[in-house]
Design a protein around this motif. Sequence first.
Motif, PDB file in Angstrom:
ATOM      1  N   VAL A 153      37.713 -30.907 -18.572  1.00 24.60           N
ATOM      2  CA  VAL A 153      37.382 -31.956 -19.548  1.00 24.60           C
ATOM      3  C   VAL A 153      35.872 -32.180 -19.578  1.00 24.60           C
ATOM      4  CG1 VAL A 153      37.680 -34.391 -20.155  1.00 24.60           C
ATOM      5  CG2 VAL A 153      39.651 -33.044 -19.425  1.00 24.60           C
ATOM      6  N   ALA A 154      35.226 -32.113 -18.418  1.00 17.23           N
ATOM      7  CA  ALA A 154      33.763 -32.236 -18.390  1.00 17.23           C
ATOM      8  C   ALA A 154      33.137 -31.127 -19.233  1.00 17.23           C
ATOM      9  CB  ALA A 154      33.248 -32.185 -16.957  1.00 17.23           C
ATOM     10  N   GLY A 155      33.685 -29.923 -19.150  1.00 15.79           N
ATOM     11  CA  GLY A 155      33.191 -28.812 -19.962  1.00 15.79           C
ATOM     12  C   GLY A 155      33.377 -29.076 -21.448  1.00 15.79           C
ATOM     13  N   ASP A 156      34.512 -29.646 -21.826  1.00 17.46           N
ATOM     14  CA  ASP A 156      34.745 -29.999 -23.232  1.00 17.46           C
ATOM     15  C   ASP A 156      33.732 -31.037 -23.698  1.00 17.46           C
ATOM     16  OD1 ASP A 156      36.925 -28.278 -23.481  1.00 17.46           O
ATOM     17  OD2 ASP A 156      38.383 -29.834 -22.981  1.00 17.46           O
ATOM     18  N   LEU A 157      33.491 -32.049 -22.866  1.00 17.11           N
ATOM     19  CA  LEU A 157      32.510 -33.079 -23.227  1.00 17.11           C
ATOM     20  C   LEU A 157      31.117 -32.476 -23.372  1.00 17.11           C
ATOM     21  CD1 LEU A 157      33.785 -35.971 -20.934  1.00 17.11           C
ATOM     22  CD2 LEU A 157      33.811 -35.953 -23.445  1.00 17.11           C
ATOM     23  N   GLN A 158      30.764 -31.561 -22.491  1.00 12.99           N
ATOM     24  CA  GLN A 158      29.452 -30.914 -22.573  1.00 12.99           C
ATOM     25  C   GLN A 158      29.322 -30.093 -23.852  1.00 12.99           C
ATOM     26  OE1 GLN A 158      29.457 -28.986 -18.757  1.00 12.99           O
ATOM     27  NE2 GLN A 158      28.472 -30.735 -17.760  1.00 12.99           N
ATOM     28  N   ARG A 159      30.400 -29.442 -24.264  1.00 14.76           N
ATOM     29  CA  ARG A 159      30.357 -28.687 -25.519  1.00 14.76           C
ATOM     30  C   ARG A 159      30.183 -29.610 -26.709  1.00 14.76           C
ATOM     31  NH1 ARG A 159      34.700 -25.708 -26.890  1.00 14.76           N
ATOM     32  NH2 ARG A 159      36.126 -26.819 -25.542  1.00 14.76           N
ATOM     33  N   LEU A 160      30.553 -30.885 -26.528  1.00  8.38           N
ATOM     34  CA  LEU A 160      30.350 -31.894 -27.573  1.00  8.38           C
ATOM     35  C   LEU A 160      28.941 -32.493 -27.501  1.00  8.38           C
ATOM     36  CD1 LEU A 160      33.815 -33.641 -27.287  1.00  8.38           C
ATOM     37  CD2 LEU A 160      32.947 -32.445 -29.308  1.00  8.38           C
ATOM     38  N   GLY A 161      28.147 -32.051 -26.535  1.00  8.42           N
ATOM     39  CA  GLY A 161      26.791 -32.553 -26.389  1.00  8.42           C
ATOM     40  C   GLY A 161      26.672 -33.746 -25.466  1.00  8.42           C
ATOM     41  N   ILE A 162      27.745 -34.073 -24.777  1.00  8.25           N
ATOM     42  CA  ILE A 162      27.742 -35.210 -23.852  1.00  8.25           C
ATOM     43  C   ILE A 162      27.536 -34.671 -22.447  1.00  8.25           C
ATOM     44  CG2 ILE A 162      29.130 -37.085 -22.892  1.00  8.25           C
ATOM     45  CD1 ILE A 162      30.489 -37.123 -25.743  1.00  8.25           C
ATOM     46  N   THR A 163      26.423 -35.043 -21.838  1.00  8.01           N
ATOM     47  CA  THR A 163      26.082 -34.523 -20.522  1.00  8.01           C
ATOM     48  C   THR A 163      26.070 -35.585 -19.431  1.00  8.01           C
ATOM     49  OG1 THR A 163      23.729 -34.776 -21.017  1.00  8.01           O
ATOM     50  CG2 THR A 163      24.735 -32.619 -21.493  1.00  8.01           C
ATOM     51  N   GLU A 164      26.132 -36.851 -19.838  1.00 11.82           N
ATOM     52  CA  GLU A 164      26.178 -37.934 -18.848  1.00 11.82           C
ATOM     53  C   GLU A 164      27.100 -39.044 -19.355  1.00 11.82           C
ATOM     54  OE1 GLU A 164      22.197 -40.428 -19.561  1.00 11.82           O
ATOM     55  OE2 GLU A 164      21.860 -38.363 -18.893  1.00 11.82           O
ATOM     56  N   PRO A 165      27.730 -39.763 -18.438  1.00 13.61           N
ATOM     57  CA  PRO A 165      28.731 -40.760 -18.810  1.00 13.61           C
ATOM     58  C   PRO A 165      28.259 -41.798 -19.827  1.00 13.61           C
ATOM     59  CG  PRO A 165      28.860 -40.346 -16.467  1.00 13.61           C
ATOM     60  CD  PRO A 165      27.645 -39.618 -16.973  1.00 13.61           C
ATOM     61  N   GLY A 166      27.050 -42.295 -19.694  1.00 14.34           N
ATOM     62  CA  GLY A 166      26.566 -43.345 -20.588  1.00 14.34           C
ATOM     63  C   GLY A 166      26.546 -42.959 -22.051  1.00 14.34           C
ATOM     64  N   GLN A 167      26.515 -41.674 -22.339  1.00 12.21           N
ATOM     65  CA  GLN A 167      26.503 -41.219 -23.728  1.00 12.21           C
ATOM     66  C   GLN A 167      27.822 -41.507 -24.442  1.00 12.21           C
ATOM     67  OE1 GLN A 167      25.045 -37.195 -22.455  1.00 12.21           O
ATOM     68  NE2 GLN A 167      23.959 -37.347 -24.410  1.00 12.21           N
ATOM     69  N   LEU A 168      28.861 -41.832 -23.695  1.00 15.22           N
ATOM     70  CA  LEU A 168      30.166 -42.121 -24.289  1.00 15.22           C
ATOM     71  C   LEU A 168      30.273 -43.555 -24.799  1.00 15.22           C
ATOM     72  CD1 LEU A 168      32.258 -40.244 -21.635  1.00 15.22           C
ATOM     73  CD2 LEU A 168      32.248 -39.713 -24.077  1.00 15.22           C
ATOM     74  N   ALA A 169      29.340 -44.402 -24.418  1.00 17.97           N
ATOM     75  CA  ALA A 169      29.399 -45.817 -24.818  1.00 17.97           C
ATOM     76  C   ALA A 169      29.462 -45.941 -26.337  1.00 17.97           C
ATOM     77  CB  ALA A 169      28.194 -46.575 -24.279  1.00 17.97           C
ATOM     78  N   GLY A 170      30.471 -46.657 -26.802  1.00 17.89           N
ATOM     79  CA  GLY A 170      30.616 -46.928 -28.220  1.00 17.89           C
ATOM     80  C   GLY A 170      31.093 -45.753 -29.066  1.00 17.89           C
TER      81      GLY A 170
END
Length: 98
Positions: free
Chosen positions: A24-41
Amino acid sequence: MNPAKVMRERVRKLTDLPNVGKAVAGDLQRLGITEPGQLAGCCPLALYDRLAEIDGVRSDPCMLDTFMSVIRFIDGEEARPWWDYTAERKAWMDSLGR
């Protein structure tokens, strides 16, 4: 990570989030999300749809449950297992005609 083991004050990397392992971390990284705080909102459905565009195929709907769980956690809710969001996701998708 197992939601029962998540300690909010120790969340530094994606795999520190509830329900997030290497895949799942790999999927998030492919979405351009590399750190948890980027998911806010973020909108979980937007992430899910964007992942489908990247992959050329729609992921299992449980991925949407997982996105819901991590975004809600980042936005301040308790860490909960991804399957706690399944009924809500199904109702949400039905309301959208999807």
